[in-house]
Design an enzyme around this catalytic site. Structure first.
Site, PDB file in Angstrom:
ATOM      1  N   ASP A 107      60.440  52.024  45.499  1.00  0.00           N
ATOM      2  CA  ASP A 107      61.901  51.913  45.612  1.00  0.00           C
ATOM      3  C   ASP A 107      62.259  51.587  47.049  1.00  0.00           C
ATOM      4  O   ASP A 107      61.586  52.007  47.990  1.00  0.00           O
ATOM      5  CB  ASP A 107      62.596  53.194  45.141  1.00  0.00           C
ATOM      6  CG  ASP A 107      62.180  54.428  45.916  1.00  0.00           C
ATOM      7  OD1 ASP A 107      62.884  54.795  46.875  1.00  0.00           O
ATOM      8  OD2 ASP A 107      61.157  55.039  45.552  1.00  0.00           O
ATOM      9  N   GLU A 199      71.103  64.310  46.227  1.00  0.00           N
ATOM     10  CA  GLU A 199      70.361  64.996  47.284  1.00  0.00           C
ATOM     11  C   GLU A 199      71.214  65.986  48.064  1.00  0.00           C
ATOM     12  O   GLU A 199      70.683  66.806  48.806  1.00  0.00           O
ATOM     13  CB  GLU A 199      69.761  63.963  48.252  1.00  0.00           C
ATOM     14  CG  GLU A 199      68.823  62.970  47.579  1.00  0.00           C
ATOM     15  CD  GLU A 199      68.231  61.969  48.558  1.00  0.00           C
ATOM     16  OE1 GLU A 199      68.132  62.292  49.765  1.00  0.00           O
ATOM     17  OE2 GLU A 199      67.874  60.854  48.116  1.00  0.00           O
TER      18      GLU A 199
END
Length: 310
Positions: A107, A199
């Site tokens: 990614d 996150e």
């Protein structure tokens, strides 16, 4: 001759009075000096010095050095000890690949800079082929990743199975973030489902969970596919570990371990952030898919999806 001192006569008295000359003062006016009265209070204080034995000094210094070494180990070495472990499996792309997985991916975002996709394409024919890639598309309610459009187009052009993810901001309205992602990402048949990267907690855990559910619901209704939920192992266990979130495909971030410790179901595992791929100058996150290549393709949006008939 000896000069006699002057005399003064008072009345008829015959007594002779001698006048004494006054002695000059030891501290005449204007000198600025004053006699310091004697006393214990004005005596200078003696400084007390503690002296340790030589051997004790070495013991203290050794103890301080040991604390520094121990602190450095726990802060900078232990969390990443897996990097220095001997690789008993397969080493490729600068890391020790997890054993038992055949479908590899990575990614990227603008942090990786400009990518040479022609060079990167060679990994599809390597002994451990790289098959899929996730790219950051958006963040919050108004930030678009500057490299997304080019990377998203190149990934399809060079034969990678591609996907797009949104970085969730808990301080921005979730519905606004979902609408922004929909405007930013145009999925096509063969693309992986949208990903929500979580996150940060924000100020309120309950508000975070409510916002995440809102984003997932809007995206699922629009694309007619269940989005993928990305979070670290500890984050998922603490904040998103309930029956609702467990129904979504889980992409787990868990670095420097030999195997996934998460006991629930998962689809993707981001196992390192220190990978090296040809065509990418910066280090990159590497992932594996928990299944076969055919199973990965089955996760993609199909040409006959309701989404493409609207």
């Amino acid at each position: 001759m000896v000069k006699e001192p002057s005399v003064t006569h008072t009345g008829s008295s015959s007594r002779t009075v001698r006048t004494k000359t006054k002695a000059p003062s030891r501290n005449p006016v204007g000198t600025g000096k004053k006699r310091r009265p004697s006393g214990k209070k004005n005596r200078p204080k003696k400084k007390i010095r503690l002296s340790l034995p030589v051997w004790l000094n070495y013991v203290v210094m050794g103890g301080m050095a040991a604390l520094v070494v121990i602190g450095f180990y726990y802060l900078f070495i232990r969390p990443y000890a897996y990097r220095w472990k001997p690789c008993y499996g397969t080493k490729a792309y600068g890391v020790c690949l997890p054993a038992g997985y055949t479908v590899h991916g990575f990614d990227v975002s603008h942090h990786q800079g400009d990518i040479n996709w022609e060079e990167l394409r060679k990994t599809q024919y390597a002994p451990f082929p790289v098959r899929f890639v996730f790219m950051k598309a958006s963040e919050g309610g108004d930030f678009s990743d500057t490299t997304f459009i080019r990377n998203f187009n190149c990934a399809r052009q060079y034969g990678f199975i591609r996907g797009a993810y949104h970085f969730f901001n808990p301080k921005t309205d979730a519905a606004r973030q979902a609408a922004f992602f929909i405007r930013s990402v145009k999925l096509e048949p063969g693309d992986l489902p949208p990903v929500l990267d979580i996150e940060k907690v924000g100020d309120d855990e309950n508000a975070l969970r409510k916002g995440v559910k809102t984003w997932l619901g809007i995206i699922e209704r629009h694309y007619h596919v269940k989005p993928i939920l990305y979070a670290s192992y500890k984050f998922k266990e603490r904040y998103l570990n309930d029956s609702i979130f467990n129904t979504y495909p889980y992409w787990i971030a868990h670095y420097y371990v030999d195997s996934v410790r998460y006991e629930g179901k998962w689809k993707f595992w981001q196992h390192t952030d220190g990978g090296s791929l040809p065509g990418i100058k910066e280090q990159v996150d590497l992932n594996v898919f928990n299944g076969t290549l055919d199973e990965l393709k089955q996760m993609t949006i199909l040409p006959d999806s309701v989404f493409f008939r609207l």
